[in-house]
Design an enzyme around this catalytic site. Sequence first.
Site, PDB file in Angstrom:
ATOM      1  CD  GLN A   1      -0.893  -0.975   3.462  1.00 33.10           C
ATOM      2  OE1 GLN A   1      -2.117  -1.097   3.477  1.00 33.10           O
ATOM      3  NE2 GLN A   1      -0.193  -1.711   4.636  1.00 33.10           N
TER       4      GLN A   1
ATOM      5  CG  ASP B   1      -3.518 -12.022   4.013  1.00 34.79           C
ATOM      6  OD1 ASP B   1      -3.807 -12.336   2.915  1.00 34.79           O
ATOM      7  OD2 ASP B   1      -4.427 -11.755   5.066  1.00 34.79           O
TER       8      ASP B   1
ATOM      9  CG  ASP C   1      -6.134  -1.387  14.315  1.00 34.05           C
ATOM     10  OD1 ASP C   1      -4.961  -1.235  14.669  1.00 34.05           O
ATOM     11  OD2 ASP C   1      -6.840  -0.710  13.847  1.00 34.05           O
ATOM     12  CB  SER C   2      -8.443  -4.384   9.067  1.00 36.45           C
ATOM     13  OG  SER C   2      -9.768  -3.848   9.005  1.00 36.45           O
TER      14      SER C   2
ATOM     15  N   PRO D   1      -5.266  -4.953   0.722  1.00 37.62           N
ATOM     16  CG  PRO D   1      -3.448  -4.097   1.984  1.00 37.62           C
ATOM     17  CD  PRO D   1      -4.097  -3.748   0.836  1.00 37.62           C
TER      18      PRO D   1
HETATM   19  N1  SAM Z   1      -7.339   2.009  13.042  1.00 36.85           N
HETATM   20  C1  SAM Z   1      -6.851   1.989  11.715  1.00 36.85           C
HETATM   21  C2  SAM Z   1      -8.414   2.095  10.949  1.00 36.85           C
HETATM   22  O1  SAM Z   1      -9.214   2.168  11.563  1.00 36.85           O
HETATM   23  O2  SAM Z   1      -8.427   2.487   9.857  1.00 36.85           O
HETATM   24  C3  SAM Z   1      -6.049   0.905  11.328  1.00 36.85           C
HETATM   25  C4  SAM Z   1      -4.726   1.095  11.729  1.00 36.85           C
HETATM   26  S1  SAM Z   1      -3.731  -0.511  11.401  1.00 36.85           S
HETATM   27  C5  SAM Z   1      -2.463   0.656  10.748  1.00 36.85           C
HETATM   28  C6  SAM Z   1      -4.089  -1.114   9.879  1.00 36.85           C
HETATM   29  C7  SAM Z   1      -3.155  -2.169   9.724  1.00 36.85           C
HETATM   30  O3  SAM Z   1      -3.985  -3.411   8.863  1.00 36.85           O
HETATM   31  C8  SAM Z   1      -2.128  -1.609   8.407  1.00 36.85           C
HETATM   32  O4  SAM Z   1      -0.860  -1.561   9.129  1.00 36.85           O
HETATM   33  C9  SAM Z   1      -2.328  -2.740   7.188  1.00 36.85           C
HETATM   34  O5  SAM Z   1      -0.998  -2.974   6.827  1.00 36.85           O
HETATM   35  C10 SAM Z   1      -3.093  -3.868   8.048  1.00 36.85           C
HETATM   36  N2  SAM Z   1      -3.575  -5.110   7.338  1.00 36.85           N
HETATM   37  C11 SAM Z   1      -4.161  -4.619   6.179  1.00 36.85           C
HETATM   38  N3  SAM Z   1      -4.746  -5.840   5.528  1.00 36.85           N
HETATM   39  C12 SAM Z   1      -4.066  -7.106   6.313  1.00 36.85           C
HETATM   40  C13 SAM Z   1      -4.094  -8.345   6.183  1.00 36.85           C
HETATM   41  N4  SAM Z   1      -4.955  -8.923   5.228  1.00 36.85           N
HETATM   42  N5  SAM Z   1      -3.780  -8.865   7.238  1.00 36.85           N
HETATM   43  C14 SAM Z   1      -2.895  -8.266   8.224  1.00 36.85           C
HETATM   44  N6  SAM Z   1      -2.899  -7.118   8.286  1.00 36.85           N
HETATM   45  C15 SAM Z   1      -3.403  -6.230   7.360  1.00 36.85           C
END
Ligand code: SAM
Length: 292
Positions: free
Chosen positions: A35, A142, A160-161, A167
């Site tokens: 990303q 993942d 917390d995605s 992704p």
């Molecule tokens: N609080 C924030 C929001 O509400 O938008 C989210 C914060 S946190 C930084 C989100 C994280 O999810 C990112 O670091 C991203 O890389 C991770 N992420 C996205 N897709 C994922 C997946 N399939 N597996 C694991 N982590 C993932």
Amino acid sequence: MAEKRWIAETLFDDLGFRMSYQVDNVLYEMQTEHQHLVLFEHPFFGKMLMLDGATQITKRDEFIYQEMMSHVPLFAHGQARDVLIIGGGDCGIAEEVLKHKSLKSVVQVEIDESVVEFSKEHFPEFTKPVFRDKRFESVIADGMKYVAETERRFDVIIVDSTDPQGPGAILFTREFYAACKRCMAAGGVMVTQNGVPFFQPDELISSVGMFKSLFADGACYVAAIPTYVGGHMAMGWAAKDKKLRQHPVRTIAARYKKAGSFKTRYWTPEVHVAAFALPRFIAEHVRAAKKR
Ligand code: SAM
């Protein structure tokens, strides 16, 4: 004097509006394997992280989301030992979760190593206490693959995605929720970042519909986070025990006292219970969410 740069949040372009933030200083910007990542200093919100044009975290209001995604499921459960965090690479959730001294293990599964590595440099207030804690385990993978394959069982799962794009899209599917149920211990609960119902109603209705068909209890609770624009933020709720969402304030207050009444800035036992009292339009979304 050079024109100040402004960075726009493009998450709601399809709704015809953008939030723009004045940039004092760009601290970090790159296209990672997964990303586009930009971290910058904002005059009011302080450090702000955006992934693919969506605000993830700001220094000024992060405590609201991090506390509500952590303490609500943990105090509702009351006897959790093992916690799984999916995403959360900035470690803000892990830092709150580890305030619960009775926990035995906290596993964080983040897909993008760059987010964790740059958070060690730019969010030391989260990463330092977290990586010092022997109960914490950081996995770069993942989240879908992890919950589908792990032999471990978790009392509380916190998703917390990012939003359901790139992704993060897989983390809003039935396949993912079913795999979370598989690695959830008896009496367990899962909470999810589930968007802003005023602008993203379908996301909430879709997730809650799947929660209702997979778990004993499917619903959501809310909190207002200034930079998650649109009023209430919804946190999805999927539990193997219907009672977890029905504890009175005195029960939550007693558990908070037993946990040492650590400092919070948003979460309180009263706010915890009130967060499940949904405004009618959101309650109607939850009611309309058919099992699917
Ligand atoms: N609080 C924030 C929001 O509400 O938008 C989210 C914060 S946190 C930084 C989100 C994280 O999810 C990112 O670091 C991203 O890389 C991770 N992420 C996205 N897709 C994922 C997946 N399939 N597996 C694991 N982590 C993932």
